[in-house]
Design a protein around this motif. Structure first.
Motif, PDB file in Angstrom:
ATOM      1  N   ILE A  43       0.993  -1.112   0.139  1.00 42.51           N
ATOM      2  CA  ILE A  43       0.309  -0.229   0.297  1.00 42.51           C
ATOM      3  C   ILE A  43       1.235   0.912   0.054  1.00 42.51           C
ATOM      4  N   THR A  44       2.185   1.378   1.162  1.00 41.25           N
ATOM      5  CA  THR A  44       2.710   2.097   0.751  1.00 41.25           C
ATOM      6  C   THR A  44       3.450   2.618  -0.715  1.00 41.25           C
ATOM      7  N   ARG A  45       4.054   2.050  -1.185  1.00 40.81           N
ATOM      8  CA  ARG A  45       4.506   1.637  -2.150  1.00 40.81           C
ATOM      9  C   ARG A  45       3.590   2.328  -3.401  1.00 40.81           C
ATOM     10  N   SER A  46       2.070   1.781  -3.400  1.00 36.11           N
ATOM     11  CA  SER A  46       1.167   1.691  -4.596  1.00 36.11           C
ATOM     12  C   SER A  46       0.794   3.648  -4.541  1.00 36.11           C
ATOM     13  N   VAL A  47       0.753   4.225  -3.027  1.00 36.21           N
ATOM     14  CA  VAL A  47       0.381   5.272  -2.368  1.00 36.21           C
ATOM     15  C   VAL A  47       1.875   6.182  -3.227  1.00 36.21           C
ATOM     16  N   GLN A  48       3.194   5.782  -2.748  1.00 40.02           N
ATOM     17  CA  GLN A  48       3.785   6.869  -3.014  1.00 40.02           C
ATOM     18  C   GLN A  48       4.469   6.525  -4.499  1.00 40.02           C
ATOM     19  N   GLU A  49       3.999   6.130  -5.209  1.00 46.57           N
ATOM     20  CA  GLU A  49       4.275   5.715  -6.995  1.00 46.57           C
ATOM     21  C   GLU A  49       3.059   6.599  -7.081  1.00 46.57           C
ATOM     22  N   LEU A  50       1.603   6.005  -7.367  1.00 45.79           N
ATOM     23  CA  LEU A  50       0.896   7.295  -7.601  1.00 45.79           C
ATOM     24  C   LEU A  50       1.037   9.058  -7.007  1.00 45.79           C
ATOM     25  N   TYR A  51       1.385   9.445  -5.781  1.00 45.26           N
ATOM     26  CA  TYR A  51       1.715  11.018  -5.295  1.00 45.26           C
ATOM     27  C   TYR A  51       2.807  11.307  -6.192  1.00 45.26           C
ATOM     28  N   PHE A  52       4.070  10.610  -7.188  1.00 38.22           N
ATOM     29  CA  PHE A  52       5.155  10.980  -7.471  1.00 38.22           C
ATOM     30  C   PHE A  52       4.565  11.435  -9.294  1.00 38.22           C
ATOM     31  N   ARG A  53       3.672  10.196  -9.603  1.00 36.17           N
ATOM     32  CA  ARG A  53       2.932  10.280 -10.588  1.00 36.17           C
ATOM     33  C   ARG A  53       2.693  11.710 -10.788  1.00 36.17           C
ATOM     34  N   VAL A  54       1.476  11.869  -9.985  1.00 34.14           N
ATOM     35  CA  VAL A  54       0.767  13.210  -9.543  1.00 34.14           C
ATOM     36  C   VAL A  54       1.269  14.829 -10.222  1.00 34.14           C
ATOM     37  N   VAL A  55       2.526  14.864  -9.057  1.00 38.14           N
ATOM     38  CA  VAL A  55       3.269  15.868  -9.111  1.00 38.14           C
ATOM     39  C   VAL A  55       3.791  15.618 -10.088  1.00 38.14           C
ATOM     40  N   ARG A  56       4.467  15.237 -10.853  1.00 35.96           N
ATOM     41  CA  ARG A  56       5.366  15.203 -11.985  1.00 35.96           C
ATOM     42  C   ARG A  56       4.121  15.284 -13.706  1.00 35.96           C
ATOM     43  N   GLY A  57       2.295  15.216 -12.990  1.00 39.45           N
ATOM     44  CA  GLY A  57       2.536  15.820 -14.371  1.00 39.45           C
ATOM     45  C   GLY A  57       1.659  14.213 -14.889  1.00 39.45           C
ATOM     46  N   GLN A  58       2.372  13.283 -14.822  1.00 33.48           N
ATOM     47  CA  GLN A  58       1.509  11.780 -15.452  1.00 33.48           C
ATOM     48  C   GLN A  58       0.020  11.857 -15.127  1.00 33.48           C
ATOM     49  N   GLU A  59      -0.692  12.182 -14.696  1.00 34.66           N
ATOM     50  CA  GLU A  59      -2.026  11.864 -14.076  1.00 34.66           C
ATOM     51  C   GLU A  59      -2.180  12.594 -14.557  1.00 34.66           C
ATOM     52  N   PRO A  60      -3.242  12.691 -15.543  1.00 33.55           N
ATOM     53  CA  PRO A  60      -4.123  13.419 -16.852  1.00 33.55           C
ATOM     54  C   PRO A  60      -5.051  13.738 -15.946  1.00 33.55           C
ATOM     55  N   LYS A  61      -5.382  12.949 -15.164  1.00 32.20           N
ATOM     56  CA  LYS A  61      -7.085  12.923 -14.407  1.00 32.20           C
ATOM     57  C   LYS A  61      -6.907  13.875 -12.738  1.00 32.20           C
ATOM     58  N   TYR A  62      -5.543  14.171 -12.264  1.00 34.26           N
ATOM     59  CA  TYR A  62      -5.567  15.690 -11.562  1.00 34.26           C
ATOM     60  C   TYR A  62      -4.211  16.002 -11.947  1.00 34.26           C
ATOM     61  N   ALA A  63      -4.474  16.678 -13.298  1.00 35.91           N
ATOM     62  CA  ALA A  63      -3.519  17.456 -13.595  1.00 35.91           C
ATOM     63  C   ALA A  63      -4.014  18.926 -13.828  1.00 35.91           C
ATOM     64  N   ASP A  64      -4.883  19.594 -13.035  1.00 34.69           N
ATOM     65  CA  ASP A  64      -6.284  20.443 -12.748  1.00 34.69           C
ATOM     66  C   ASP A  64      -5.153  20.955 -11.435  1.00 34.69           C
ATOM     67  N   TRP A  65      -4.736  19.821 -10.164  1.00 33.71           N
ATOM     68  CA  TRP A  65      -4.225  19.926  -9.100  1.00 33.71           C
ATOM     69  C   TRP A  65      -2.691  20.646  -9.118  1.00 33.71           C
ATOM     70  N   LEU A  66      -2.820  21.094 -10.254  1.00 37.97           N
ATOM     71  CA  LEU A  66      -1.134  21.145 -10.725  1.00 37.97           C
ATOM     72  C   LEU A  66      -0.691  23.157 -11.372  1.00 37.97           C
ATOM     73  N   THR A  67      -0.181  23.332 -10.731  1.00 33.16           N
ATOM     74  CA  THR A  67       0.786  25.127 -10.689  1.00 33.16           C
ATOM     75  C   THR A  67       1.894  24.868 -11.369  1.00 33.16           C
ATOM     76  N   TYR A  68       2.279  24.756 -12.926  1.00 32.74           N
ATOM     77  CA  TYR A  68       3.268  24.900 -13.724  1.00 32.74           C
ATOM     78  C   TYR A  68       4.499  26.152 -13.428  1.00 32.74           C
ATOM     79  N   ILE A  69       5.586  26.441 -12.919  1.00 32.92           N
ATOM     80  CA  ILE A  69       5.944  27.708 -12.689  1.00 32.92           C
ATOM     81  C   ILE A  69       7.690  27.360 -13.829  1.00 32.92           C
TER      82      ILE A  69
END
Length: 69
Positions: A43-69
């Protein structure tokens, strides 16, 4: 979110920290006592992997969570 006792940590199969600085960080030991098998669990590995995909913009479902600078 719940309160829990230290005993709950001692018998937990997995423990991880989350937060702005911690991101998703596995905990393998509490008070010199091994957590689970002493390694990040599934579970920890799964949550961690998803987190890093989200913050790197690799999860289109969460793209609106990001603010690119």
């Amino acid at each position: 979110e719940v309160s829990f006792t230290r005993d709950a940590l001692y018998i937990a199969a997995e423990v991880f920290f989350t937060g702005t600085a911690a991101e998703v960080t596995p905990v393998i030991e509490v008070d010199n006592r091994q957590v689970g098998h002493g390694a990040p669990g599934e579970i920890t590995r799964s949550v961690q992997e998803l987190y890093f995909r989200v913050v790197r913009g690799q999860e289109p479902k969460y793209a609106d969570w990001l603010t690119y600078i």
